[in-house]
Write a protein that holds these residues in place. Structure first.
Motif, mmCIF file in Angstrom:
data_model
loop_
_atom_site.group_PDB
_atom_site.id
_atom_site.type_symbol
_atom_site.label_atom_id
_atom_site.label_comp_id
_atom_site.label_asym_id
_atom_site.label_seq_id
_atom_site.Cartn_x
_atom_site.Cartn_y
_atom_site.Cartn_z
ATOM 1 N N PHE A 1 55.408 31.204 38.815
ATOM 2 C CA PHE A 1 55.449 31.432 40.257
ATOM 3 C C PHE A 1 56.300 32.645 40.588
ATOM 4 C CE2 PHE A 1 57.444 30.794 44.410
ATOM 5 C CZ PHE A 1 56.309 30.769 45.203
ATOM 6 N N GLU A 2 57.403 32.824 39.861
ATOM 7 C CA GLU A 2 58.354 33.890 40.167
ATOM 8 C C GLU A 2 58.005 35.249 39.580
ATOM 9 O OE1 GLU A 2 59.333 30.994 38.590
ATOM 10 O OE2 GLU A 2 60.158 29.942 40.314
ATOM 11 N N ASN A 3 57.142 35.326 38.534
ATOM 12 C CA ASN A 3 57.005 36.618 37.860
ATOM 13 C C ASN A 3 55.646 37.310 37.988
ATOM 14 O OD1 ASN A 3 55.293 35.476 35.947
ATOM 15 N ND2 ASN A 3 56.684 35.728 34.236
ATOM 16 N N LEU A 4 54.690 36.734 38.720
ATOM 17 C CA LEU A 4 53.404 37.410 38.871
ATOM 18 C C LEU A 4 53.625 38.754 39.564
ATOM 19 C CD1 LEU A 4 50.325 37.268 38.490
ATOM 20 C CD2 LEU A 4 50.202 36.430 40.845
ATOM 21 N N GLY A 5 53.126 39.825 38.946
ATOM 22 C CA GLY A 5 53.287 41.165 39.502
ATOM 23 C C GLY A 5 54.585 41.836 39.129
ATOM 24 N N ILE A 6 55.524 41.083 38.582
ATOM 25 C CA ILE A 6 56.801 41.656 38.144
ATOM 26 C C ILE A 6 56.734 41.912 36.642
ATOM 27 C CG2 ILE A 6 59.282 41.254 37.905
ATOM 28 C CD1 ILE A 6 59.020 39.638 40.568
ATOM 29 N N ASN A 7 56.579 40.854 35.843
ATOM 30 C CA ASN A 7 56.274 41.053 34.420
ATOM 31 C C ASN A 7 55.097 40.191 33.971
ATOM 32 O OD1 ASN A 7 57.444 38.567 33.959
ATOM 33 N ND2 ASN A 7 59.294 39.373 33.050
ATOM 34 N N GLY A 8 54.497 39.437 34.882
ATOM 35 C CA GLY A 8 53.213 38.780 34.650
ATOM 36 C C GLY A 8 52.151 39.653 35.295
ATOM 37 N N ARG A 9 51.212 40.138 34.506
ATOM 38 C CA ARG A 9 50.315 41.189 34.991
ATOM 39 C C ARG A 9 48.834 40.818 34.843
ATOM 40 N NH1 ARG A 9 53.971 45.055 35.844
ATOM 41 N NH2 ARG A 9 55.799 45.102 34.512
ATOM 42 N N LEU A 10 48.047 41.255 35.832
ATOM 43 C CA LEU A 10 46.600 41.103 35.808
ATOM 44 C C LEU A 10 45.996 42.493 35.638
ATOM 45 C CD1 LEU A 10 43.943 39.497 36.263
ATOM 46 C CD2 LEU A 10 44.275 39.878 38.729
ATOM 47 N N TYR A 11 45.142 42.644 34.633
ATOM 48 C CA TYR A 11 44.496 43.923 34.344
ATOM 49 C C TYR A 11 42.996 43.836 34.493
ATOM 50 C CZ TYR A 11 48.886 45.485 32.240
ATOM 51 O OH TYR A 11 50.176 45.833 32.039
ATOM 52 N N VAL A 12 42.418 44.854 35.121
ATOM 53 C CA VAL A 12 40.983 45.073 35.134
ATOM 54 C C VAL A 12 40.689 45.978 33.946
ATOM 55 C CG1 VAL A 12 39.052 46.135 36.363
ATOM 56 C CG2 VAL A 12 40.804 44.877 37.631
ATOM 57 N N VAL A 13 39.691 45.616 33.157
ATOM 58 C CA VAL A 13 39.316 46.412 31.982
ATOM 59 C C VAL A 13 37.866 46.859 32.151
ATOM 60 C CG1 VAL A 13 39.140 46.430 29.469
ATOM 61 C CG2 VAL A 13 40.842 44.970 30.583
ATOM 62 N N THR A 14 37.663 48.183 32.105
ATOM 63 C CA THR A 14 36.316 48.737 32.221
ATOM 64 C C THR A 14 36.012 49.606 31.016
ATOM 65 O OG1 THR A 14 36.982 50.735 33.408
ATOM 66 C CG2 THR A 14 36.476 48.767 34.749
ATOM 67 N N ASN A 15 34.760 49.903 30.845
ATOM 68 C CA ASN A 15 34.324 50.839 29.803
ATOM 69 C C ASN A 15 33.740 52.069 30.458
ATOM 70 O OD1 ASN A 15 35.042 49.409 27.423
ATOM 71 N ND2 ASN A 15 33.367 48.011 27.845
ATOM 72 N N ASP A 16 34.489 52.637 31.413
ATOM 73 C CA ASP A 16 34.046 53.842 32.125
ATOM 74 C C ASP A 16 33.960 55.016 31.170
ATOM 75 O OD1 ASP A 16 33.922 52.453 34.492
ATOM 76 O OD2 ASP A 16 35.911 53.062 35.154
ATOM 77 N N GLN A 17 33.091 55.922 31.524
ATOM 78 C CA GLN A 17 32.935 57.103 30.688
ATOM 79 C C GLN A 17 33.295 58.354 31.419
ATOM 80 O OE1 GLN A 17 29.179 57.119 28.688
ATOM 81 N NE2 GLN A 17 29.268 54.943 28.349
ATOM 82 N N PHE B 1 42.241 50.480 31.343
ATOM 83 C CA PHE B 1 42.979 49.336 31.879
ATOM 84 C C PHE B 1 43.585 49.748 33.211
ATOM 85 C CE2 PHE B 1 42.739 48.534 27.426
ATOM 86 C CZ PHE B 1 42.742 47.159 27.279
ATOM 87 N N TYR B 2 43.390 48.917 34.225
ATOM 88 C CA TYR B 2 43.964 49.165 35.539
ATOM 89 C C TYR B 2 44.742 47.923 35.948
ATOM 90 C CZ TYR B 2 44.179 49.359 40.645
ATOM 91 O OH TYR B 2 44.605 49.318 41.942
ATOM 92 N N GLU B 3 46.024 48.068 36.223
ATOM 93 C CA GLU B 3 46.824 46.927 36.656
ATOM 94 C C GLU B 3 46.592 46.668 38.139
ATOM 95 O OE1 GLU B 3 51.371 45.189 36.968
ATOM 96 O OE2 GLU B 3 51.035 47.088 35.914
ATOM 97 N N VAL B 4 46.251 45.438 38.467
ATOM 98 C CA VAL B 4 46.085 45.046 39.867
ATOM 99 C C VAL B 4 47.489 44.866 40.449
ATOM 100 C CG1 VAL B 4 45.138 43.325 41.441
ATOM 101 C CG2 VAL B 4 43.896 43.905 39.325
ATOM 102 N N PRO B 5 47.812 45.573 41.524
ATOM 103 C CA PRO B 5 49.170 45.489 42.091
ATOM 104 C C PRO B 5 49.386 44.150 42.814
ATOM 105 C CG PRO B 5 47.793 46.898 43.452
ATOM 106 C CD PRO B 5 46.968 46.502 42.264
ATOM 107 N N LEU B 6 50.119 43.271 42.176
ATOM 108 C CA LEU B 6 50.373 41.945 42.731
ATOM 109 C C LEU B 6 51.865 41.714 42.943
ATOM 110 C CD1 LEU B 6 47.939 39.846 40.502
ATOM 111 C CD2 LEU B 6 47.563 40.615 42.861
ATOM 112 N N GLN B 7 52.171 40.708 43.722
ATOM 113 C CA GLN B 7 53.534 40.248 43.946
ATOM 114 C C GLN B 7 53.543 38.739 43.782
ATOM 115 O OE1 GLN B 7 54.717 41.611 47.803
ATOM 116 N NE2 GLN B 7 54.471 43.754 47.281
ATOM 117 N N PRO B 8 54.711 38.147 43.550
ATOM 118 C CA PRO B 8 54.762 36.698 43.369
ATOM 119 C C PRO B 8 54.673 35.939 44.699
ATOM 120 C CG PRO B 8 56.939 37.621 43.059
ATOM 121 C CD PRO B 8 55.998 38.774 43.259
#
Length: 106
Positions: A90-106, A4-11
């Motif tokens: 609108f106010e919480n994206l990147g603060i406690n609303g999070r977008l994750y990239v999920v991969t199955n890397d080895q 899991f990788y969190e995409v660094p976002l801001q609101p």
């Protein structure tokens, strides 16, 4: 192994570069201020060509599930820290609303 990788976002409306399994993408987030609307994501390749546009940032599903035929090699998930099923506001994206990239890397 699932990673899991969190995409660094801001609101705020923004574009961020993301490297996923050796490929580069631009993630553009913007807020639609209409009834029953919210944050939306556009994905472009490293040359700026659109890959997918207009993905609502909703919880409870792989945002890219319906695009499996593109074979991107990753999934996207959204969650909110205090209430995992609540969509980011609108106010919480990147603060406690999070977008994750999920991969199955080895």
């Amino acid at each position: 192994m699932t990673v899991f990788y969190e995409v660094p976002l801001q609101p705020t409306n923004q574009t961020v570069s993301v490297s996923i399994s050796g490929s580069s993408y631009s993630f553009r987030t913007y807020y639609c201020n209409e009834e029953n609307s919210g944050w939306v994501l556009d994905i472009s390749d490293s040359s700026g060509n659109p890959v997918i546009q207009g993905i609502p940032l909703v919880t409870g599903a792989d945002l890219l599930g319906q695009f499996a035929y593109l074979n991107l090699g990753f999934s996207l998930m959204v969650t909110t820290d205090s209430a995992p099923a609540a969509v980011p506001t609108f106010e919480n994206l990147g603060i406690n609303g999070r977008l994750y990239v999920v991969t199955n890397d080895q």
